[in-house]
Design a protein around this motif. Structure first.
Motif, PDB file in Angstrom:
ATOM      1  N   CYS A   1       1.719   9.416   7.583  1.00 18.44           N
ATOM      2  CA  CYS A   1       1.159  10.163   8.826  1.00 18.44           C
ATOM      3  C   CYS A   1      -0.679  10.216   9.167  1.00 18.44           C
ATOM      4  O   CYS A   1      -0.550  10.937   9.607  1.00 18.44           O
ATOM      5  CB  CYS A   1       1.084  11.679   7.654  1.00 18.44           C
ATOM      6  SG  CYS A   1       0.886  11.385   5.632  1.00 18.44           S
ATOM      7  N   ALA A   2      -0.991   9.234   8.508  1.00 20.41           N
ATOM      8  CA  ALA A   2      -2.203   9.174   8.486  1.00 20.41           C
ATOM      9  C   ALA A   2      -2.416   8.243  10.032  1.00 20.41           C
ATOM     10  O   ALA A   2      -3.479   8.092  10.707  1.00 20.41           O
ATOM     11  CB  ALA A   2      -3.069   8.364   7.794  1.00 20.41           C
TER      12      ALA A   2
ATOM     13  N   ILE B   1     -10.231   5.906   6.767  1.00 20.89           N
ATOM     14  CA  ILE B   1      -9.294   6.786   7.843  1.00 20.89           C
ATOM     15  C   ILE B   1      -8.717   5.444   9.463  1.00 20.89           C
ATOM     16  O   ILE B   1      -9.835   5.321  10.415  1.00 20.89           O
ATOM     17  CB  ILE B   1     -10.242   7.898   8.854  1.00 20.89           C
ATOM     18  CG1 ILE B   1     -10.612   9.078   7.384  1.00 20.89           C
ATOM     19  CG2 ILE B   1      -9.567   8.771   9.671  1.00 20.89           C
ATOM     20  CD1 ILE B   1     -11.497   9.800   8.278  1.00 20.89           C
ATOM     21  N   PRO B   2      -7.716   5.893  10.043  1.00 24.86           N
ATOM     22  CA  PRO B   2      -7.306   4.445  11.128  1.00 24.86           C
ATOM     23  C   PRO B   2      -8.011   5.045  12.494  1.00 24.86           C
ATOM     24  O   PRO B   2      -8.477   6.048  12.602  1.00 24.86           O
ATOM     25  CB  PRO B   2      -5.736   4.561  11.362  1.00 24.86           C
ATOM     26  CG  PRO B   2      -5.429   5.728   9.680  1.00 24.86           C
ATOM     27  CD  PRO B   2      -6.328   6.707   9.109  1.00 24.86           C
ATOM     28  N   HIS B   3      -8.290   4.049  12.868  1.00 24.10           N
ATOM     29  CA  HIS B   3      -8.481   4.286  14.994  1.00 24.10           C
ATOM     30  C   HIS B   3      -8.131   5.450  14.533  1.00 24.10           C
ATOM     31  O   HIS B   3      -8.306   6.269  16.310  1.00 24.10           O
ATOM     32  CB  HIS B   3      -8.771   3.343  14.859  1.00 24.10           C
ATOM     33  CG  HIS B   3      -9.565   1.785  14.717  1.00 24.10           C
ATOM     34  ND1 HIS B   3     -11.009   1.988  14.318  1.00 24.10           N
ATOM     35  CD2 HIS B   3      -9.090   0.848  14.011  1.00 24.10           C
ATOM     36  CE1 HIS B   3     -11.274   0.748  13.568  1.00 24.10           C
ATOM     37  NE2 HIS B   3     -10.677  -0.206  13.886  1.00 24.10           N
ATOM     38  N   GLU B   4      -6.954   5.490  14.713  1.00 26.23           N
ATOM     39  CA  GLU B   4      -6.415   5.917  15.797  1.00 26.23           C
ATOM     40  C   GLU B   4      -6.554   7.398  15.289  1.00 26.23           C
ATOM     41  O   GLU B   4      -6.322   9.218  16.439  1.00 26.23           O
ATOM     42  CB  GLU B   4      -4.245   6.427  15.441  1.00 26.23           C
ATOM     43  CG  GLU B   4      -3.812   5.210  15.521  1.00 26.23           C
ATOM     44  CD  GLU B   4      -4.446   4.150  15.353  1.00 26.23           C
ATOM     45  OE1 GLU B   4      -4.301   2.781  15.555  1.00 26.23           O
ATOM     46  OE2 GLU B   4      -5.165   3.946  14.197  1.00 26.23           O
TER      47      GLU B   4
ATOM     48  N   PRO C   1      -8.777   0.449   9.737  1.00 26.03           N
ATOM     49  CA  PRO C   1     -10.658   0.235   8.514  1.00 26.03           C
ATOM     50  C   PRO C   1     -10.192   0.426   7.385  1.00 26.03           C
ATOM     51  O   PRO C   1      -9.441   1.255   6.956  1.00 26.03           O
ATOM     52  CB  PRO C   1     -10.902   0.831   9.022  1.00 26.03           C
ATOM     53  CG  PRO C   1     -10.644   1.947  10.516  1.00 26.03           C
ATOM     54  CD  PRO C   1      -8.667   1.465  10.324  1.00 26.03           C
ATOM     55  N   ALA C   2     -11.056  -0.134   6.548  1.00 33.03           N
ATOM     56  CA  ALA C   2     -10.698  -0.110   5.404  1.00 33.03           C
ATOM     57  C   ALA C   2     -12.390  -0.964   4.574  1.00 33.03           C
ATOM     58  O   ALA C   2     -12.743  -2.053   5.113  1.00 33.03           O
ATOM     59  CB  ALA C   2     -10.073  -1.247   4.465  1.00 33.03           C
ATOM     60  N   TYR C   3     -12.490  -0.362   3.463  1.00 36.63           N
ATOM     61  CA  TYR C   3     -13.817  -1.073   2.310  1.00 36.63           C
ATOM     62  C   TYR C   3     -13.158  -2.236   2.424  1.00 36.63           C
ATOM     63  O   TYR C   3     -12.489  -3.055   1.824  1.00 36.63           O
ATOM     64  CB  TYR C   3     -13.443   0.131   1.431  1.00 36.63           C
ATOM     65  CG  TYR C   3     -14.392   1.616   1.323  1.00 36.63           C
ATOM     66  CD1 TYR C   3     -15.298   2.051   1.049  1.00 36.63           C
ATOM     67  CD2 TYR C   3     -13.642   2.524   1.562  1.00 36.63           C
ATOM     68  CE1 TYR C   3     -16.069   2.850   1.582  1.00 36.63           C
ATOM     69  CE2 TYR C   3     -13.796   3.651   1.756  1.00 36.63           C
ATOM     70  CZ  TYR C   3     -14.888   4.155   1.877  1.00 36.63           C
ATOM     71  OH  TYR C   3     -15.597   5.356   1.816  1.00 36.63           O
TER      72      TYR C   3
END
Length: 286
Positions: free
Chosen positions: A251-252, A278-281, A144-146
């Motif tokens: 690492c994210a 922040i990643p979905h994970e 996800p991103a802006y």
């Protein structure tokens, strides 16, 4: 012509970019898809199934053939009878000496569908198996991103230090440290404030890497670090910072990464609402 080639007067403390919004968004989308594709490549970071730290005591690890150790002569693996690896195009059996691996370097050994990354991080020898069937990779749905916005493209200046400064930073792994030479800093303006970020050398010759956090970190963007690549400064030190292309480090997504943390001085006091979120994970983000 690149969408970053022309600018007009700053607005609201930012450098506004005079571009076609649709072209700007299309270029950003192409870049973002490429970044995610590299992350989710067959043996990319999302395929890592473990992070194993080597010692002088021989050890076995899940999803990894043989018995591993390290010492003065470097990394050694003792393979069971009938097991083989392919290293640099050569089949190896029995005892294989990888040798002393330089910091931030690595050697890949192929074992069936798995690639074993034998590397050194923070002065420690490690083995990281990468298997394309790993669920983290198989279930990846993109980052996800802006929404891309030209107002987050700013012009700054690169100031070189008299001598590169050895800079010790923390890592995503507790107790681990990285040391990088910082050749200079980048100075720019956001929200009417003059800000600066200590710069490290980038992957491409002449490019720079900026590790930073800001007021969105831990809220909408990954808490530990954000990364921005800056192309080679112009002859007068001019640089372009496109915060729309601020990325997560591995690492994210995975606990099996050893990513560096930003230097203490690289905490921006403003909210950079641009780039990857922040990643979905790591859980849902409002």
């Amino acid at each position: 012509m690149s969408v970053h080639d022309t600018t007009r007067a700053p607005e609201a403390g930012r450098e506004a970019v005079d571009v076609d919004p649709e072209l700007f968004a299309a270029e950003w989308e192409k870049w973002h898809q490429g970044k995610d594709a590299r992350l989710a490549a067959e043996h990319g970071f999302l395929a890592i199934t473990g992070l194993h730290w080597l010692s002088t005591e021989p050890q076995t690890f899940p999803g990894t053939p043989g018995t591993w150790s390290t010492g003065p002569e470097g990394v050694v693996v003792e393979l069971d009878e009938g097991t083989e690896l392919v290293v640099d195009g050569h089949v190896v059996r029995g005892r294989h000496l990888f040798g002393v691996i330089p910091e931030r370097s690595g050697i890949d050994a192929v074992w069936g569908d798995t690639v074993l990354e034998v590397a050194k991080r923070g002065g420690n020898d490690i083995v990281r198996p990468r298997n394309p069937a790993h669920p983290l990779r198989a279930d990846f749905k993109g980052t996800p991103a802006y929404e891309p916005d030209p107002r987050w493209v700013v012009t700054g200046r690169y100031e070189t230090f008299d001598e590169p400064r050895p800079t010790t930073v923390g890592a995503s792994v507790e107790g681990l440290q990285h040391v990088y030479d910082a050749p200079g800093r980048v100075v720019f303006r956001l929200d009417g404030q003059e800000l600066s970020l200590t710069a490290f050398n980038g992957h491409a010759p002449g490019s720079l890497t900026l590790l930073f956090t800001d007021a969105t970190s831990g809220v909408t963007t990954y808490a530990a670090n954000r990364n921005l690549t800056v192309e080679t400064p112009g002859p007068d030190g001019t640089v372009v910072l496109d915060f729309n292309r601020a990325t997560n480090l591995p690492c994210a997504y995975t606990d099996f990464a050893t990513c560096p943390l930003p230097p203490a001085e690289n905490r921006l006091p403003v909210a950079v609402e641009a780039g990857e979120r922040i990643p979905h994970e790591r859980g849902p983000v409002d």
